[in-house]
Write a protein that holds these residues in place. Structure first.
Motif, PDB file in Angstrom:
ATOM      1  N   ILE A  18      66.927 -15.892  42.104  1.00  0.00           N
ATOM      2  CA  ILE A  18      68.053 -15.361  41.354  1.00  0.00           C
ATOM      3  C   ILE A  18      68.934 -16.504  40.854  1.00  0.00           C
ATOM      4  O   ILE A  18      69.282 -17.403  41.623  1.00  0.00           O
ATOM      5  CB  ILE A  18      68.928 -14.433  42.245  1.00  0.00           C
ATOM      6  N   ASP A  19      69.294 -16.466  39.573  1.00  0.00           N
ATOM      7  CA  ASP A  19      70.276 -17.393  39.007  1.00  0.00           C
ATOM      8  C   ASP A  19      71.540 -16.578  38.738  1.00  0.00           C
ATOM      9  O   ASP A  19      71.636 -15.876  37.727  1.00  0.00           O
ATOM     10  CB  ASP A  19      69.756 -18.029  37.719  1.00  0.00           C
ATOM     11  N   VAL A  20      72.490 -16.640  39.666  1.00  0.00           N
ATOM     12  CA  VAL A  20      73.697 -15.820  39.609  1.00  0.00           C
ATOM     13  C   VAL A  20      74.504 -16.121  38.350  1.00  0.00           C
ATOM     14  O   VAL A  20      74.985 -15.201  37.672  1.00  0.00           O
ATOM     15  CB  VAL A  20      74.559 -16.046  40.878  1.00  0.00           C
ATOM     16  N   ASN A  21      74.655 -17.390  38.002  1.00  0.00           N
ATOM     17  CA  ASN A  21      75.468 -17.773  36.846  1.00  0.00           C
ATOM     18  C   ASN A  21      74.888 -17.275  35.527  1.00  0.00           C
ATOM     19  O   ASN A  21      75.628 -16.885  34.620  1.00  0.00           O
ATOM     20  CB  ASN A  21      75.659 -19.287  36.798  1.00  0.00           C
ATOM     21  N   GLU A  22      73.577 -17.305  35.406  1.00  0.00           N
ATOM     22  CA  GLU A  22      72.916 -16.877  34.166  1.00  0.00           C
ATOM     23  C   GLU A  22      72.577 -15.382  34.160  1.00  0.00           C
ATOM     24  O   GLU A  22      72.074 -14.874  33.158  1.00  0.00           O
ATOM     25  CB  GLU A  22      71.635 -17.689  33.940  1.00  0.00           C
ATOM     26  N   LYS A  23      72.815 -14.712  35.300  1.00  0.00           N
ATOM     27  CA  LYS A  23      72.451 -13.289  35.449  1.00  0.00           C
ATOM     28  C   LYS A  23      70.979 -13.067  35.071  1.00  0.00           C
ATOM     29  O   LYS A  23      70.615 -12.193  34.302  1.00  0.00           O
ATOM     30  CB  LYS A  23      73.365 -12.394  34.622  1.00  0.00           C
ATOM     31  N   SER A  24      70.150 -13.929  35.666  1.00  0.00           N
ATOM     32  CA  SER A  24      68.718 -13.864  35.413  1.00  0.00           C
ATOM     33  C   SER A  24      67.970 -14.136  36.712  1.00  0.00           C
ATOM     34  O   SER A  24      68.567 -14.481  37.728  1.00  0.00           O
ATOM     35  CB  SER A  24      68.311 -14.878  34.346  1.00  0.00           C
ATOM     36  N   ALA A  25      66.660 -13.962  36.641  1.00  0.00           N
ATOM     37  CA  ALA A  25      65.822 -14.218  37.811  1.00  0.00           C
ATOM     38  C   ALA A  25      64.401 -14.504  37.345  1.00  0.00           C
ATOM     39  O   ALA A  25      64.015 -14.159  36.222  1.00  0.00           O
ATOM     40  CB  ALA A  25      65.829 -13.015  38.746  1.00  0.00           C
ATOM     41  N   VAL A  26      63.652 -15.132  38.232  1.00  0.00           N
ATOM     42  CA  VAL A  26      62.226 -15.342  37.995  1.00  0.00           C
ATOM     43  C   VAL A  26      61.492 -14.687  39.155  1.00  0.00           C
ATOM     44  O   VAL A  26      61.710 -15.037  40.315  1.00  0.00           O
ATOM     45  CB  VAL A  26      61.874 -16.837  37.906  1.00  0.00           C
ATOM     46  N   LEU A  27      60.655 -13.712  38.829  1.00  0.00           N
ATOM     47  CA  LEU A  27      59.792 -13.082  39.822  1.00  0.00           C
ATOM     48  C   LEU A  27      58.506 -13.893  39.866  1.00  0.00           C
ATOM     49  O   LEU A  27      57.778 -13.975  38.873  1.00  0.00           O
ATOM     50  CB  LEU A  27      59.497 -11.629  39.461  1.00  0.00           C
ATOM     51  N   ILE A  28      58.264 -14.523  41.003  1.00  0.00           N
ATOM     52  CA  ILE A  28      57.042 -15.315  41.187  1.00  0.00           C
ATOM     53  C   ILE A  28      56.070 -14.412  41.937  1.00  0.00           C
ATOM     54  O   ILE A  28      56.229 -14.175  43.128  1.00  0.00           O
ATOM     55  CB  ILE A  28      57.345 -16.617  41.940  1.00  0.00           C
ATOM     56  N   ARG A  29      55.094 -13.889  41.216  1.00  0.00           N
ATOM     57  CA  ARG A  29      54.177 -12.898  41.779  1.00  0.00           C
ATOM     58  C   ARG A  29      53.072 -13.537  42.615  1.00  0.00           C
ATOM     59  O   ARG A  29      52.611 -12.966  43.590  1.00  0.00           O
ATOM     60  CB  ARG A  29      53.539 -12.079  40.658  1.00  0.00           C
ATOM     61  N   ASN A  30      52.602 -14.694  42.166  1.00  0.00           N
ATOM     62  CA  ASN A  30      51.539 -15.430  42.860  1.00  0.00           C
ATOM     63  C   ASN A  30      51.584 -16.877  42.365  1.00  0.00           C
ATOM     64  O   ASN A  30      52.528 -17.264  41.686  1.00  0.00           O
ATOM     65  CB  ASN A  30      50.169 -14.758  42.653  1.00  0.00           C
ATOM     66  N   GLU A  31      50.579 -17.649  42.683  1.00  0.00           N
ATOM     67  CA  GLU A  31      50.580 -19.074  42.329  1.00  0.00           C
ATOM     68  C   GLU A  31      50.598 -19.330  40.829  1.00  0.00           C
ATOM     69  O   GLU A  31      51.023 -20.390  40.384  1.00  0.00           O
ATOM     70  CB  GLU A  31      49.367 -19.773  42.948  1.00  0.00           C
ATOM     71  N   THR A  32      50.138 -18.381  40.024  1.00  0.00           N
ATOM     72  CA  THR A  32      50.000 -18.614  38.588  1.00  0.00           C
ATOM     73  C   THR A  32      50.788 -17.655  37.703  1.00  0.00           C
ATOM     74  O   THR A  32      50.793 -17.805  36.486  1.00  0.00           O
ATOM     75  CB  THR A  32      48.518 -18.520  38.172  1.00  0.00           C
ATOM     76  N   ASP A  33      51.455 -16.666  38.264  1.00  0.00           N
ATOM     77  CA  ASP A  33      52.075 -15.614  37.455  1.00  0.00           C
ATOM     78  C   ASP A  33      53.566 -15.481  37.765  1.00  0.00           C
ATOM     79  O   ASP A  33      53.943 -15.163  38.897  1.00  0.00           O
ATOM     80  CB  ASP A  33      51.360 -14.288  37.732  1.00  0.00           C
ATOM     81  N   GLU A  34      54.399 -15.745  36.754  1.00  0.00           N
ATOM     82  CA  GLU A  34      55.844 -15.622  36.887  1.00  0.00           C
ATOM     83  C   GLU A  34      56.383 -14.742  35.762  1.00  0.00           C
ATOM     84  O   GLU A  34      55.865 -14.775  34.650  1.00  0.00           O
ATOM     85  CB  GLU A  34      56.527 -16.992  36.788  1.00  0.00           C
ATOM     86  N   ILE A  35      57.447 -13.989  36.063  1.00  0.00           N
ATOM     87  CA  ILE A  35      58.072 -13.127  35.061  1.00  0.00           C
ATOM     88  C   ILE A  35      59.559 -13.447  35.020  1.00  0.00           C
ATOM     89  O   ILE A  35      60.246 -13.381  36.041  1.00  0.00           O
ATOM     90  CB  ILE A  35      57.864 -11.635  35.398  1.00  0.00           C
ATOM     91  N   LEU A  36      60.057 -13.787  33.832  1.00  0.00           N
ATOM     92  CA  LEU A  36      61.475 -14.067  33.637  1.00  0.00           C
ATOM     93  C   LEU A  36      62.205 -12.746  33.383  1.00  0.00           C
ATOM     94  O   LEU A  36      61.803 -11.958  32.526  1.00  0.00           O
ATOM     95  CB  LEU A  36      61.678 -15.010  32.456  1.00  0.00           C
ATOM     96  N   LEU A  37      63.264 -12.515  34.140  1.00  0.00           N
ATOM     97  CA  LEU A  37      64.083 -11.312  33.997  1.00  0.00           C
ATOM     98  C   LEU A  37      65.473 -11.756  33.555  1.00  0.00           C
ATOM     99  O   LEU A  37      66.170 -12.434  34.306  1.00  0.00           O
ATOM    100  CB  LEU A  37      64.162 -10.568  35.338  1.00  0.00           C
TER     101      LEU A  37
END
Length: 99
Positions: free
Chosen positions: A37-56
């Motif tokens: 979680i990046d509180v200041n940017e009101k965003s997050a990165v979901l790291i699902r596995n070693e190769t797959d990330e989703i920017l929220l």
């Protein structure tokens, strides 16, 4: 389904202020998932596995507040059917939270 639809997500909360993330099912299976979680940017990165990330991005303030108080986030990945009743859960898991 285009790439914008695949990156669509939503957060829901229950009466105990527990948060669940809903998103379209990804192709790979989650393994040791975590969310940063990046509180200041009101965003997050979901790291699902070693190769797959989703920017929220654009996470509402109340959701950020709830996530800061939690140790894990329940994630539900959905395979969207043509009809609403054809939609099914592909993956349901907890992701550790890093703030």
């Amino acid at each position: 389904m285009d790439e914008n639809e695949l990156s669509t997500f939503d957060f829901v909360t229950n009466e105990e202020d527990e948060v669940m993330l809903l998103l379209h099912a990804q192709e790979t299976e989650p393994k040791n998932p975590r969310i940063e979680i990046d509180v200041n940017e009101k965003s997050a990165v979901l790291i699902r596995n070693e190769t797959d990330e989703i920017l929220l991005e654009g996470i509402p303030e109340d959701i950020i507040d709830s996530l800061q108080d939690a140790d894990a986030l329940m994630v539900c990945e959905l395979k969207i059917g043509e009809k609403e009743e054809d939609t099914e859960i592909a993956y349901a898991y907890e992701a550790d939270i890093d703030v």
